[in-house]
Design an enzyme around this catalytic site. Structure first.
Site, PDB file in Angstrom:
ATOM      1  N   CYS A 128      44.334  40.870  32.504  1.00  0.00           N
ATOM      2  CA  CYS A 128      44.008  39.538  32.329  1.00  0.00           C
ATOM      3  C   CYS A 128      43.655  39.328  31.109  1.00  0.00           C
ATOM      4  CB  CYS A 128      42.538  39.348  33.113  1.00  0.00           C
ATOM      5  SG  CYS A 128      41.527  40.632  33.116  1.00  0.00           S
ATOM      6  N   HIS A 248      37.475  34.569  30.513  1.00  0.00           N
ATOM      7  CA  HIS A 248      37.384  35.709  29.196  1.00  0.00           C
ATOM      8  C   HIS A 248      37.453  34.912  27.970  1.00  0.00           C
ATOM      9  CE1 HIS A 248      37.330  38.782  32.271  1.00  0.00           C
ATOM     10  NE2 HIS A 248      38.599  39.350  31.846  1.00  0.00           N
TER      11      HIS A 248
HETATM   12  C1  11C Z   1      38.118  43.290  33.839  1.00  0.00           C
HETATM   13  N1  11C Z   1      40.262  43.069  33.070  1.00  0.00           N
HETATM   14  O1  11C Z   1      37.887  42.052  33.248  1.00  0.00           O
HETATM   15  C2  11C Z   1      39.634  43.701  34.033  1.00  0.00           C
HETATM   16  C3  11C Z   1      39.981  43.493  35.349  1.00  0.00           C
HETATM   17  O2  11C Z   1      43.854  46.275  35.278  1.00  0.00           O
HETATM   18  O3  11C Z   1      43.882  44.342  36.341  1.00  0.00           O
HETATM   19  C4  11C Z   1      41.371  43.601  35.618  1.00  0.00           C
HETATM   20  C5  11C Z   1      41.956  45.045  35.884  1.00  0.00           C
HETATM   21  C6  11C Z   1      43.382  45.249  35.842  1.00  0.00           C
HETATM   22  O4  11C Z   1      37.160  43.910  34.132  1.00  0.00           O
END
Ligand code: 11C
Length: 342
Positions: A128, A248
């Site tokens: 993400c 995010h």
């Molecule tokens: C998080 N980015 O915010 C991560 C979630 O490899 O798809 C997604 C983890 C991934 O913790």
């Protein structure tokens, strides 16, 4: 043409959004299988007003399936995707399992949709925090060239799953009541040490690697180079969990290869599909996670020339991690497969 579609991890935070988007976008579905672990199998959910029973995902679930969207964790993807491919399904995988596999395209439609034609049964959906950054930087990359990216993230707890959202809300209540927050999930549920996330920030997302970076940081570094198709691109990242439920945020410093005009950069961003420019310092307007939550776009603001390097820019990039960061990017890819001439 209509497609037999399967969603694996249909009851998870991302799976729920995939179901909603398939319905909302009126995806050309002939049949829909909703798959999960044995634990959630048997529960019923509604799709277009009809109840669908969640089934346990097994290797045989993919017989006759044309498009399968996976978001049930890397182990499930590794175990089941080979069977789904064998049965002839095109798999869009939202996990880390195949992203760096040289045979598997890693796709953000706004950046490299041309790569989907190279798939051999699997198309990977990036992490993400990577997706929103490359989507915002691609127009600048194409127009001016990019040599270096330094990113610090402020990542919502929903990235760690629905249970981490519950955990943030629970801890917030405990702390406000004067009790111990009693952390149980973050930063990494499978590791022994846990930290408070309510009223705190945690500079660890996923496990530490031998080089001192976390896996989340290494995902941003490796995936960005692969998606941009530029191994020479210099990228460094610090990934941080913040007490935000959805969305995010990222502070990005980017060195361009050519001279630029800030107003031209803003015009370029606001003309780019999938990007919304929110940048009005006089009106105190800039992207906020609370505004981005529930929306498909990537929001960019605080666009300014760096004071130490006239060829560098500072930006603030925000997007809903469950949507463009996961479900929406996956459904966009599925739409390109189903309706190629978009
Ligand atoms: C998080 N980015 O915010 C991560 C979630 O490899 O798809 C997604 C983890 C991934 O913790």
């Amino acid at each position: 043409q209509l497609f037999n579609v399967a969603v694996v991890g249909a009851t998870g935070a991302v799976g729920e959004q995939i179901r909603r988007l398939l319905e909302e976008r009126n995806f050309p579905i002939a049949s829909l299988k909703l798959l999960s672990s044995a634990r959630s199998a048997g529960t019923k959910v509604e799709f277009k007003g009809e109840p669908i029973t969640i089934e346990e995902a097994t290797p045989e679930s993919f017989r006759g399936v044309d498009i399968a969207l996976f978001s049930a964790g890397g182990d499930v993807s590794k175990a089941l995707i080979p069977h789904a491919v064998e049965h002839g399904a095109v798999c869009i995988d939202n996990t880390n399992a195949y992203r760096m596999d040289p045979e598997t395209p890693l796709v953000v439609p706004e950046v490299n949709i041309d790569k989907i034609s190279e798939h051999k049964g699997i198309i990977a959906n990036p992490n993400c925090s990577t997706i929103q950054m490359v989507a915002a930087l691609k127009p600048l990359y194409d127009r001016f060239g990019i040599s270096r990216i330094i990113v610090s993230t402020y990542q919502a707890v929903s990235g760690a799953g629905a249970s981490a959202v519950t955990e943030l809300l629970r801890q917030t209540g405990e702390v406000l009541a004067g009790n111990d927050s009693n952390p149980g999930i973050l930063p990494v549920s499978s590791l022994p040490v846990k930290h408070q996330i309510a009223f705190n920030v945690i500079p660890q997302i996923d496990k530490f690697q031998d080089n001192g970076f976390t896996l989340e940081e290494m995902k941003m570094i490796r995936e960005t180079k692969k998606i941009m198709g530029d191994e020479a691109l210099e990228v460094t990242a610090t990934c941080v969990r913040v007490p935000v439920t959805y969305g995010h945020s990222e502070s990005v410093y980017v060195e361009l290869k050519n001279d630029f005009d800030v107003e031209e950069i803003k015009a370029l961003l606001s003309d780019s599909p999938g990007i919304t420019l929110v940048d009005d310092p006089s009106g105190q307007q800039y992207p906020l996670a609370t505004d981005a939550a529930g929306k498909n776009d990537v929001f960019v603001g605080r666009v300014r020339r760096d004071l130490s390097n006239p060829r560098a820019l500072n930006l603030w990039i925000v997007s809903d991690n469950l949507l463009k960061g996961a479900a929406w990017n996956a459904v966009q890819i599925a739409e390109y497969i189903a309706i190629p001439k978009q």
